[in-house]
Write an enzyme that holds these catalytic residues in place. Structure first.
Site, short mmCIF file in Angstrom:
data_model
loop_
_atom_site.label_atom_id
_atom_site.label_comp_id
_atom_site.label_asym_id
_atom_site.label_seq_id
_atom_site.Cartn_x
_atom_site.Cartn_y
_atom_site.Cartn_z
N GLU A 140 2.39 -2.57 2.91
CA GLU A 140 1.83 -1.21 2.95
C GLU A 140 0.86 -1.07 4.13
O GLU A 140 0.90 -0.07 4.85
CB GLU A 140 1.15 -0.89 1.62
CG GLU A 140 2.13 -0.86 0.46
CD GLU A 140 1.74 0.09 -0.64
OE1 GLU A 140 2.32 1.19 -0.70
OE2 GLU A 140 0.86 -0.27 -1.44
N GLU B 237 6.08 -4.12 -6.06
CA GLU B 237 5.35 -3.47 -7.14
C GLU B 237 6.20 -3.14 -8.36
O GLU B 237 5.79 -3.35 -9.50
CB GLU B 237 4.68 -2.19 -6.61
CG GLU B 237 3.42 -2.44 -5.79
CD GLU B 237 3.70 -2.84 -4.35
OE1 GLU B 237 2.75 -3.02 -3.58
OE2 GLU B 237 4.90 -2.98 -3.98
#
Length: 266
Positions: A120, A140
């Site tokens: 990210e 995730e």
């Protein structure tokens, strides 16, 4: 030079090198790291002698994401920085480049794991170089979590949507070669040389007119979601004034005189 116990700051000429420094935890994100990162971005923006930033990780690893062990236990290291988070509840998003875009070009030098929060943060960088054994991915969903660092918005704008959705929905790891093929990173180099290559790219950027570099970067991001007509108008508005700067005149003189230019941000 600033920094914290989990984030080191070093100058290499006109390049500021920020190193995620928690190798015993694969540089998992911590409060000291986030505070150090945000302070590093601000330092680069505010120091006119800094012309580029390199982001890397210590111990042969970039970043394995959030410290899930600490998250499960309800706390993280570095409670002495809690007042910084209280004063600026957005600090962690700025540190991860979700809510902050540095003026100067940011080059990622990736070795080892660059997953979850690491991938990210990567999406907030401008140029990305990785060692051939580096691993990428957004894990995730495998843990019942959401990649809330900006990936569901940014990733489909940076790589083809089919690749973005596969990465987001499968949570599988990607090799450096595959990450390069889908456009997540720009270059794969031998293991252990990513930082060296990133610094070499930074030196090329540093040799260019800093005002021009900053305006070019700003224009790319500003016009990304505009129509072509609006984008071209915005580009002209940013780009045309650069031609009247002292740096532009110096660039022309240096070319005519066959010598390296000396830029002064003027």
């Amino acid at each position: 030079m600033g920094g914290t116990e989990h984030l080191t700051v070093q100058r290499e000429g006109a390049t500021l090198v920020l190193t995620l420094n928690r190798p015993e935890s694969k540089n998992a994100l911590s409060l000291p790291m986030l505070v150090g990162l945000y302070d590093g971005w601000l330092a680069a923006d505010e120091d006119e002698e800094v012309r580029s930033v390199v982001l890397t990780g210590a111990g042969g690893c970039f970043c394995a994401g959030m410290d899930l062990k600490a998250l499960a236990g309800g706390g993280m290291e570095g409670e002495q920085y809690r007042d910084r988070m209280t004063a600026d509840p957005d600090l962690h998003w700025k540190a991860m480049l979700r809510h902050h875009r540095p003026r100067k070009p940011v080059i990622a030098a990736v070795e080892g794991h660059c997953v979850a929060g690491g991938t990210e943060i990567l999406q907030g960088t401008d140029i990305r170089i990785a060692g051939e054994s580096a691993t990428f991915g957004l894990f995730e969903v495998r843990r019942g979590l959401f990649p809330i660092g900006g990936s569901t918005v940014r990733l489909p704008r940076q790589i083809a949507r089919t690749h973005a959705l596969e990465m987001l929905l499968t949570g599988r790891p990607y090799s450096a070669d595959e990450a390069a093929r889908i456009g997540l990173i720009g270059r794969v180099v031998p293991d252990g040389t990513a930082l060296e290559e990133a610094l070499a790219v930074a030196e090329q950027i540093n040799a260019c007119g800093p005002l021009a570099v900053e305006e070019v970067k700003a224009s790319v991001y500003e016009t990304a979601e505009m129509t072509e007509t609006d984008g071209l108008a915005a580009e002209l508005k940013r780009g045309w004034p650069v031609f009247s700067t002292a740096d532009a005149k110096e660039g022309a003189r240096a070319f005519a005189e066959k010598r390296p230019p000396v830029y002064r941000r003027a």
